[in-house]
Structure formats: C-alpha cells, structure tokens
Design a protein around this motif. Structure first.
Motif, PDB file in Angstrom:
ATOM      1  N   THR A  46       0.819  -1.226   0.000  1.00  0.00           N
ATOM      2  CA  THR A  46       0.000   0.000   0.000  1.00  0.00           C
ATOM      3  C   THR A  46       0.847   1.268   0.000  1.00  0.00           C
ATOM      4  N   GLY A  47       2.171   1.146   0.003  1.00  0.00           N
ATOM      5  CA  GLY A  47       3.020   2.321  -0.114  1.00  0.00           C
ATOM      6  C   GLY A  47       3.287   3.079   1.155  1.00  0.00           C
ATOM      7  N   SER A  48       2.905   2.545   2.316  1.00  0.00           N
ATOM      8  CA  SER A  48       3.216   3.241   3.571  1.00  0.00           C
ATOM      9  C   SER A  48       3.118   2.284   4.748  1.00  0.00           C
ATOM     10  N   PHE A  49       3.662   2.732   5.892  1.00  0.00           N
ATOM     11  CA  PHE A  49       3.635   1.951   7.125  1.00  0.00           C
ATOM     12  C   PHE A  49       2.220   1.675   7.609  1.00  0.00           C
ATOM     13  N   LYS A  50       1.253   2.435   7.133  1.00  0.00           N
ATOM     14  CA  LYS A  50      -0.124   2.297   7.628  1.00  0.00           C
ATOM     15  C   LYS A  50      -0.707   0.915   7.355  1.00  0.00           C
ATOM     16  N   ALA A  51      -0.115   0.169   6.418  1.00  0.00           N
ATOM     17  CA  ALA A  51      -0.570  -1.201   6.193  1.00  0.00           C
ATOM     18  C   ALA A  51      -0.408  -2.040   7.453  1.00  0.00           C
ATOM     19  N   ARG A  52       0.575  -1.703   8.277  1.00  0.00           N
ATOM     20  CA  ARG A  52       0.847  -2.472   9.497  1.00  0.00           C
ATOM     21  C   ARG A  52      -0.275  -2.295  10.520  1.00  0.00           C
ATOM     22  N   GLY A  53      -0.581  -1.043  10.844  1.00  0.00           N
ATOM     23  CA  GLY A  53      -1.632  -0.791  11.818  1.00  0.00           C
ATOM     24  C   GLY A  53      -2.995  -1.229  11.322  1.00  0.00           C
ATOM     25  N   ALA A  81      -8.411  -0.583   4.105  1.00  0.00           N
ATOM     26  CA  ALA A  81      -9.158  -1.144   2.971  1.00  0.00           C
ATOM     27  C   ALA A  81      -8.553  -2.468   2.525  1.00  0.00           C
ATOM     28  N   ARG A  82      -7.235  -2.530   2.435  1.00  0.00           N
ATOM     29  CA  ARG A  82      -6.579  -3.775   2.029  1.00  0.00           C
ATOM     30  C   ARG A  82      -6.843  -4.885   3.037  1.00  0.00           C
ATOM     31  N   ALA A  83      -6.687  -4.583   4.318  1.00  0.00           N
ATOM     32  CA  ALA A  83      -6.890  -5.599   5.345  1.00  0.00           C
ATOM     33  C   ALA A  83      -8.352  -6.056   5.385  1.00  0.00           C
ATOM     34  N   PRO A 100      -4.906  13.618  -1.815  1.00  0.00           N
ATOM     35  CA  PRO A 100      -4.322  13.354  -3.133  1.00  0.00           C
ATOM     36  C   PRO A 100      -5.143  12.339  -3.925  1.00  0.00           C
ATOM     37  N   GLU A 101      -5.296  12.595  -5.203  1.00  0.00           N
ATOM     38  CA  GLU A 101      -6.120  11.739  -6.046  1.00  0.00           C
ATOM     39  C   GLU A 101      -5.630  10.300  -6.048  1.00  0.00           C
ATOM     40  N   ILE A 102      -4.304  10.108  -6.012  1.00  0.00           N
ATOM     41  CA  ILE A 102      -3.789   8.742  -6.042  1.00  0.00           C
ATOM     42  C   ILE A 102      -4.225   7.959  -4.810  1.00  0.00           C
ATOM     43  N   LYS A 103      -4.338   8.632  -3.664  1.00  0.00           N
ATOM     44  CA  LYS A 103      -4.751   7.948  -2.442  1.00  0.00           C
ATOM     45  C   LYS A 103      -6.230   7.595  -2.491  1.00  0.00           C
ATOM     46  N   ILE A 104      -7.047   8.499  -3.023  1.00  0.00           N
ATOM     47  CA  ILE A 104      -8.474   8.208  -3.167  1.00  0.00           C
ATOM     48  C   ILE A 104      -8.675   7.044  -4.126  1.00  0.00           C
ATOM     49  N   ALA A 105      -7.989   7.095  -5.274  1.00  0.00           N
ATOM     50  CA  ALA A 105      -8.140   6.042  -6.276  1.00  0.00           C
ATOM     51  C   ALA A 105      -7.685   4.682  -5.741  1.00  0.00           C
ATOM     52  N   ASN A 106      -6.568   4.658  -5.034  1.00  0.00           N
ATOM     53  CA  ASN A 106      -6.059   3.392  -4.520  1.00  0.00           C
ATOM     54  C   ASN A 106      -6.955   2.820  -3.436  1.00  0.00           C
ATOM     55  N   THR A 107      -7.546   3.685  -2.613  1.00  0.00           N
ATOM     56  CA  THR A 107      -8.460   3.214  -1.572  1.00  0.00           C
ATOM     57  C   THR A 107      -9.681   2.558  -2.204  1.00  0.00           C
ATOM     58  N   LYS A 108     -10.221   3.184  -3.226  1.00  0.00           N
ATOM     59  CA  LYS A 108     -11.353   2.590  -3.939  1.00  0.00           C
ATOM     60  C   LYS A 108     -10.952   1.283  -4.611  1.00  0.00           C
ATOM     61  N   ALA A 109      -9.719   1.226  -5.114  1.00  0.00           N
ATOM     62  CA  ALA A 109      -9.260   0.020  -5.811  1.00  0.00           C
ATOM     63  C   ALA A 109      -9.221  -1.188  -4.880  1.00  0.00           C
ATOM     64  N   TRP A 110      -9.020  -0.948  -3.582  1.00  0.00           N
ATOM     65  CA  TRP A 110      -9.049  -2.050  -2.612  1.00  0.00           C
ATOM     66  C   TRP A 110     -10.470  -2.447  -2.244  1.00  0.00           C
ATOM     67  N   GLY A 111     -11.466  -1.800  -2.837  1.00  0.00           N
ATOM     68  CA  GLY A 111     -12.854  -2.198  -2.629  1.00  0.00           C
ATOM     69  C   GLY A 111     -13.589  -1.420  -1.559  1.00  0.00           C
ATOM     70  N   ALA A 112     -12.962  -0.377  -1.008  1.00  0.00           N
ATOM     71  CA  ALA A 112     -13.615   0.396   0.044  1.00  0.00           C
ATOM     72  C   ALA A 112     -14.564   1.437  -0.546  1.00  0.00           C
TER      73      ALA A 112
END
Length: 332
Positions: A46-53, A81-83, A100-112
């Motif tokens: 997911t491109g950041s440490f936030k995947a861990r939490g 969203a990924r978890a 940022p648009e990339i963050k919105i798009a990627n969040t939706k891409a994980w199905g959220a």
C-alpha cells in the motif's frame, strides 16, 4: 500497551506485510555531515507503514463485526481497505476532499467505499460515529487505537534487528508524526529491543502540535487543519494514547518546512532511488537540514503515495542539492 500485544500483532501479520529495508547512501551522509540510515516504509504494501496498523486492527476484529470504518487522508485508508478486503469485511473510509487523487483512487481500488468530507467545515468524528452506528461497523481511528499502535510497533521491531546488523547501537530515530501512532509504536518497541536508539518526532512547520506538546507537557492544538503539502501527517492534536507514551519515551520534537520536505524527496530519489510523499520525507529532511543531531541518525521514510505533479515539482525545484533550502529549523 504491552509487549504481548505488540508481539501478537506482529505474529498475525507474518506473510501479509513486507520487511522493509534499511538503506544508506554515502552521498547523503556527505551532504548532511552525519551517517544517515533510511528505513524505507514507502516500499511497504500500500506504499506506507499504515498497512501495518490497518492489518493489526482488522485482523483483531475479524469475525466480530460486519464491517469497519476509518478516517484518513489516504495512507491509513489504504491499509484498512486492504486488510478489510483480505478478511472479507466491508470498509467505509472518510477521506478529506483535498486528499491526493492517487490515495483516493487506490483506496477505492481495494474495494472500500469512500465518503468525502470538508476538513474545515465537517465534524469528521461525528460523521464517522453516525455512519458506524447506523451500519454496525467497528471504527478504526488512524492512530489513537491500541491495535493500530501495536501494528506500527513492528517497524521498531524490525529496525532494532537491522540496526544491530549494521553495527549501530546508539542513534536518534527520526519519525514523521501526525497523531503519533507510528512514533509511539516504534518508541515502545525500541525501549525493550534497542534502548540505545532514541526516538524524535518530526512535523511540518505550522502543524507541530506534537513538538509543542512534548515541550510543554500538555496537549497543544494546531490553529489550522490544512495548508501544508504534508497531508499524511496533518492532525489537529496529539492522540490521548500516543502523547503520554511519547512524553515518556521520546526526545524533543523537530520541525521542517514544506520546501525542505520537497528537497528530501528529490534527494531520496536521486541517492536511494525511492519515491517519497512530502509527509513521508520530513524525517529525512530533518536528518539532512537540522543542526545538533548526533553522528548517526535513522529516518523512517513513512510513505510514498505522492501525486505525480507534487513529485515532479520536488524534482524541478531541487535539481541539485548541496545545502539546506532554508535556514535549518531548531528543535522545539
């Protein structure tokens, strides 16, 4: 927060998260006049440490709720969203309209499902509670949550081993800080695994609530909720859980400018070949441009989810860097 909670979160994450590398570039060392190590959490899934939490919190909830709700400008959003997708849970994410648009798009891409809100006019917490109660979803805040902090602590567990392997027993560990979940988790892990590594938070200028809180001993608030390129770490005030932990375990906070973050992004790309977002680059900026740091520092490069135009601007504005873009900022 206990070592057992941290170890349990780390165990549940095995096979689902990346072990991110600890990097060093001699050219950065020469520029800063000190040895700089960079833990590249921008290379995390997911491109950041936030995947861990996100994984720690969702995996602890799996089987006990119909879905989850999180509030985030993008990195926590993608982690949750990924978890949630992996655990077959529905996910609703409240995201500011200026994320940022990339963050919105990627969040939706994980199905959220993404619910936008206005940072300046919307009571985000009230909106989150209303949606969570109506749908019966569990709320996962971005930093003030025991499982989230425990998940972020795995950065510190890895770092303790990597620093030992690199022959580093004493250093300051600089960590980008919004609400303090990453910093608190790392500090807890280092306290038992590598006590010679002292943590210091790093924030963007004008949004240094944690630095001011650590200096005064009482929780401070930022006057503004937006106005920095470092969207990933803009929070109104430190967390109720994170501030006491950092008061016990962290040194004075550091502050950098947006332009220094952009310079660090350009240098990270040219010297280490990694892509950072502004909020993810503030620790490296502090290592490069702050005075009075020790001979060895370790920076957490916390995320790389940057819009292309912002990254291009960083490279354009800082084609070659041999000195600080501004006068070095003091510690708070």
């Amino acid at each position: 927060m206990t070592p057992a909670l941290i170890d349990a979160a780390h165990t549940r994450a095995q096979g689902h998260l990346a072990l991110t590398p600890l990097l060093n570039a001699p050219l950065l060392d020469r520029l800063a006049g000190r040895r700089i190590f960079v833990k590249a959490e921008c290379l995390q899934v997911t491109g950041s440490f936030k995947a861990r939490g996100g994984w720690a919190a969702v995996s602890a909830l799996a089987g006990s709720c119909a879905g989850v709700l999180a509030m985030s400008s993008g990195n926590h959003a993608q982690g949750v969203a990924r978890a949630a997708a992996a655990h077959h849970l529905a996910a609703v994410i409240l995201m500011p309209e200026d994320a940022p648009e990339i963050k919105i798009a990627n969040t939706k891409a994980w199905g959220a499902e993404v619910v936008p809100y206005n940072r300046a006019t919307t009571d985000r917490d009230a909106l989150a509670r209303e949606i969570a109660e109506r749908r019966g979803y569990a709320m996962i805040p971005p930093y003030d949550h025991p499982e989230v902090i425990a998940g972020q602590a795995s950065v510190g567990l890895e770092l303790a081993e990597q620093a030992r392997a690199a022959g580093v027993s004493e250093a300051e560990v600089l960590v980008p800080c919004g609400g303090g979940g990453l910093a608190a988790g790392i500090a807890l892990a280092l306290a038992t695994r590598a006590p010679g590594l002292r943590l210091r938070t790093v924030e963007p200028r004008g949004f240094d609530d944690m630095a001011r809180s650590l200096a005064t001993g009482t929780a401070a608030r930022n006057a503004r909720l937006s106005g920095s390129l470092c969207d990933a770490i803009l929070t109104p005030t430190p967390g109720r859980l994170t501030l006491p932990l950092l008061q016990d375990l962290a040194g004075p906070g550091l502050v950098v400018s947006d332009d220094q973050a952009l310079a660090a992004m350009a240098l990270a790309f040219r010297s280490l070949r990694i892509v950072l977002e502004p909020g993810g680059a503030v620790a490296l900026a502090a290592a490069l441009f702050s005075p009075d740091l020790p001979a060895t520092v370790i920076c957490i490069a916390s995320g790389g989810n940057v819009d292309e135009q912002v990254f291009t601007e960083a490279l354009r504005r800082h084609p070659h860097q041999s000195h600080s873009p501004e006068q070095s900022p003091p510690a708070c």
